[in-house]
Write a protein that holds these residues in place. Structure first.
Motif, PDB file in Angstrom:
ATOM      1  N   UNK A   1      36.555  30.627  41.741  1.00 36.37           N
ATOM      2  CA  UNK A   1      37.519  30.554  40.651  1.00 36.37           C
ATOM      3  C   UNK A   1      38.615  31.589  40.880  1.00 36.37           C
ATOM      4  N   UNK A   2      39.834  31.350  40.394  1.00 37.43           N
ATOM      5  CA  UNK A   2      40.920  32.326  40.591  1.00 37.43           C
ATOM      6  C   UNK A   2      40.584  33.685  39.965  1.00 37.43           C
ATOM      7  N   UNK A   3      40.851  34.740  40.715  1.00 35.94           N
ATOM      8  CA  UNK A   3      40.677  36.110  40.225  1.00 35.94           C
ATOM      9  C   UNK A   3      42.057  36.748  40.155  1.00 35.94           C
ATOM     10  N   UNK A   4      42.505  37.034  38.945  1.00 37.77           N
ATOM     11  CA  UNK A   4      43.816  37.635  38.748  1.00 37.77           C
ATOM     12  C   UNK A   4      43.659  39.104  38.374  1.00 37.77           C
ATOM     13  N   UNK A   5      44.536  39.943  38.911  1.00 34.15           N
ATOM     14  CA  UNK A   5      44.460  41.374  38.610  1.00 34.15           C
ATOM     15  C   UNK A   5      45.815  42.026  38.833  1.00 34.15           C
ATOM     16  N   UNK A   6      46.058  43.098  38.086  1.00 38.02           N
ATOM     17  CA  UNK A   6      47.167  44.006  38.384  1.00 38.02           C
ATOM     18  C   UNK A   6      46.667  45.210  39.164  1.00 38.02           C
ATOM     19  N   UNK A   7      45.384  45.498  39.004  1.00 30.34           N
ATOM     20  CA  UNK A   7      44.757  46.581  39.752  1.00 30.34           C
ATOM     21  C   UNK A   7      43.387  46.106  40.195  1.00 30.34           C
ATOM     22  N   UNK A   8      43.126  46.221  41.485  1.00 28.26           N
ATOM     23  CA  UNK A   8      41.888  45.692  42.047  1.00 28.26           C
ATOM     24  C   UNK A   8      41.393  46.620  43.151  1.00 28.26           C
ATOM     25  N   UNK A   9      40.082  46.805  43.209  1.00 29.20           N
ATOM     26  CA  UNK A   9      39.443  47.536  44.299  1.00 29.20           C
ATOM     27  C   UNK A   9      38.294  46.692  44.829  1.00 29.20           C
TER      28      UNK A   9
END
Length: 260
Positions: free
Chosen positions: A64-72
């Motif tokens: 499924x799509x994973x949306x983020x502005x900050x991701x680690x």
């Protein structure tokens, strides 16, 4: 060792294409995976002590799509410590003002005595976890001393001092997010790259596409907000040069996968 991935953006972006490539490297880093999707002071961390490419949970997550502005994101090759969840990155800790610090680390601390006190309180066995505990403890002590919460610049300046000290003689590739600042540091050549786009900035141990990935500047703490560079730390010149004998001295083992 391990591999790191991070994103600091000005808009929400879909992470799946880069994460798919990143986690495919787990064939060479089979001892655990982690993912943190961060939104301001709230963080969601997921991790397992199994090879990412063999995780049914992660496969479902990436379907499924994973949306983020900050991701680690992190994949682990263990040199020290058992293959268990508490030894997997990302790590997170909350300071005395309720700020959540989330960190991923690629490297080894061969000798830094101030970290030893955290062996009795950490949940796992890794030096990575001790580094984060040490940082948050230093933040807490400074805020008690000043009688106030540190602002963004003050947190950066303190972290810059700590990174300069810890990196001496140790490998310290790390990405940390404190809800405001997105901190990046590397002190080994060719082990952390960045890709600047209009939507933000991506970081990865190895380039994840044919785009214009560039090396992250060595031996200097950098801080970003919404993908823009806001603070640059001391150029400390504590570059780490690989030495296999160091791993034997701490009871670990290192296998070089760089040519595979």
């Amino acid at each position: 060792m391990c591999e790191l991935f991070g994103f600091s953006g000005n808009t929400y972006q879909e992470m799946n294409d880069y994460l798919d490539v990143f986690y495919s490297h787990s064939v060479r880093h089979p001892h655990g995976w982690g993912l943190a999707i961060l939104d301001g002071k709230v963080s969601r961390v997921e991790k397992e002590s199994k090879q990412a490419s063999r995780s049914f949970y992660l496969a479902e997550r990436l379907s499924e799509p994973i949306y983020a502005r900050t991701c680690l994101a992190h994949i682990r090759y263990a040199t020290v410590g058992e293959m268990k969840r508490n030894n997997c990155n990302p790590y997170r800790w909350v300071d005395r003002y309720g700020r959540t610090w989330t960190m991923i680390h690629n490297g080894t601390i061969f000798n830094y005595e101030p970290l030893n006190q955290y062996k009795k309180v950490q949940e796992g066995e890794t030096d990575s976890e001790r580094v984060l505990l040490y940082i948050v403890d230093a933040i807490n002590r400074k805020e008690i001393e000043l009688g106030k919460e540190l602002n963004q610049k003050e947190r950066f300046e303190l972290l810059d001092t700590l990174v300069c000290d810890v990196s001496r003689g140790n490998k310290l590739n790390l990405i940390i997010y404190d809800g405001d600042n997105f901190y990046v540091h590397t002190n080994e050549a060719h082990t952390l790259h960045q890709l600047e786009t209009p939507e933000g900035r991506y970081f990865s141990t190895k380039p994840l596409s044919d785009e214009d990935w560039q090396p992250v500047p060595l031996t200097q703490l950098l801080a970003y907000q919404d993908g823009e560079l806001v603070y640059q730390g001391t150029k400390h010149h504590h570059e780490y040069i690989f030495n296999a004998d160091q791993f034997k001295s701490i009871g670990g083992e290192f296998i070089d996968f760089s040519n595979l």
